[in-house]
Design a protein around this motif. Sequence first.
Motif, PDB file in Angstrom:
ATOM      1  N   SER A  67       0.970  -1.288  -0.205  1.00 24.40           N
ATOM      2  CA  SER A  67      -0.208   0.537  -0.538  1.00 24.40           C
ATOM      3  C   SER A  67       0.707   1.178   0.288  1.00 24.40           C
ATOM      4  N   LYS A  68       0.320   2.067  -0.707  1.00 20.24           N
ATOM      5  CA  LYS A  68       0.484   3.994  -0.709  1.00 20.24           C
ATOM      6  C   LYS A  68       1.725   4.403   1.316  1.00 20.24           C
ATOM      7  N   LYS A  69       0.445   3.524   1.519  1.00 22.67           N
ATOM      8  CA  LYS A  69       0.137   4.515   2.700  1.00 22.67           C
ATOM      9  C   LYS A  69       1.582   3.185   3.662  1.00 22.67           C
ATOM     10  N   ASP A  70       2.229   3.119   3.560  1.00 28.70           N
ATOM     11  CA  ASP A  70       3.149   2.527   3.785  1.00 28.70           C
ATOM     12  C   ASP A  70       4.578   2.519   3.402  1.00 28.70           C
ATOM     13  N   ILE A  71       4.488   3.424   2.595  1.00 26.69           N
ATOM     14  CA  ILE A  71       5.517   4.852   2.064  1.00 26.69           C
ATOM     15  C   ILE A  71       6.387   5.607   2.883  1.00 26.69           C
ATOM     16  N   TYR A 174       4.550  -2.052  15.186  1.00 25.00           N
ATOM     17  CA  TYR A 174       2.810  -2.063  15.403  1.00 25.00           C
ATOM     18  C   TYR A 174       3.202  -1.270  13.487  1.00 25.00           C
ATOM     19  N   LYS A 175       3.555  -1.231  12.658  1.00 26.85           N
ATOM     20  CA  LYS A 175       2.944  -0.354  10.912  1.00 26.85           C
ATOM     21  C   LYS A 175       3.820  -1.253  10.019  1.00 26.85           C
ATOM     22  N   LEU A 176       4.434  -1.944  10.587  1.00 28.98           N
ATOM     23  CA  LEU A 176       5.013  -3.028   8.651  1.00 28.98           C
ATOM     24  C   LEU A 176       5.582  -3.944   8.971  1.00 28.98           C
ATOM     25  N   SER A 177       4.927  -5.165  10.185  1.00 26.89           N
ATOM     26  CA  SER A 177       5.184  -6.239  10.425  1.00 26.89           C
ATOM     27  C   SER A 177       4.124  -7.146   9.473  1.00 26.89           C
ATOM     28  N   HIS A 178       3.319  -6.382   8.768  1.00 23.62           N
ATOM     29  CA  HIS A 178       2.839  -7.373   7.521  1.00 23.62           C
ATOM     30  C   HIS A 178       3.539  -7.719   6.163  1.00 23.62           C
ATOM     31  N   TYR A 179       5.351  -7.025   6.513  1.00 28.10           N
ATOM     32  CA  TYR A 179       6.568  -7.403   5.755  1.00 28.10           C
ATOM     33  C   TYR A 179       6.973  -9.053   6.330  1.00 28.10           C
ATOM     34  N   ASN A 180       7.753  -9.329   5.366  1.00 23.91           N
ATOM     35  CA  ASN A 180       8.169 -10.728   5.924  1.00 23.91           C
ATOM     36  C   ASN A 180       9.907  -9.263   5.958  1.00 23.91           C
TER      37      ASN A 180
END
Length: 295
Positions: A67-71, A174-180
Amino acid sequence: MNYCKLSPEHKGLWSVHLAILLLGGTGLFAQLVELPALDITFYRCAIAAILLWAVLLFSQQRIRLVSKKDIAPMLFLAVLVVSHWVTYFYAMQWSSVAMGMIALYTYPVITVLIEPAITKKPLQRADLVCATVVFFGIVIMLPHDSQDANLVAGLLLGVLSALLFAGRNLLYKYKLSHYNGPQTMFYQVVNGALMLLPFFFQGISGNGLPPLHDAYLLILLGTVFTALPHALLVTSLRHLAAKSVALIACLQPLYGLLFAAVVLAEIPTWQTLAGGALVLSGTLYETLKPAKNMP
């Protein structure tokens, strides 16, 4: 011994022990590479980025952000990790590998003190006691000779590095744990290299390209001592509990001290050992503490 025939748990244990052993050797490069910490960090990021990019492509893992929100969080993550590495290497250049690495291991206690502000849960009294013990450990390690200003600065930079590392870990959790792990590490190092590129080309450090000897060491740092151990840590987390990995990670300062003694003939003082014992006791307590007491 056939690694492929090992059980998943044993594979995880071998992976995490090798990863922590390699990470324990990173402090050596602060002394072995004759470049400022900013240069070392730039090369470490650039080399690790190339290797991780190749790994992601070869394993056909996703590289693009979901998502762009992760930038914005991913960019801030890179700022934290680059600042952490720069202060980490300066800490060891100004003091010693032992002092810098022990100071870094205040980060578990720093994390415990910061995390309640995020989770909105009260801080445990035992955590305050633990933080006090760690604080006294740092005080014991402070040199009492006024001529050792560099040692004091190095130790304090090590604590600052720990604070930045704790912030990086909490942001990822808390913000990016959905990435490996490889994805996240790739974005950290590639963005870190891009952030440091203007300083590098402006010649702030005034060094230009490193000599051949340093180039070999930097390649070793970026591959064997950066990309490889982080990949191994991700592998270990697939087979072991996070608390088990964290507990084994407490061996890193011990490995660092042994590496420094063998390779650099750097023997820690009794102050460093005594203060380090208090710091690591606080780290071990926070690692072994029952999960129900965690904020």
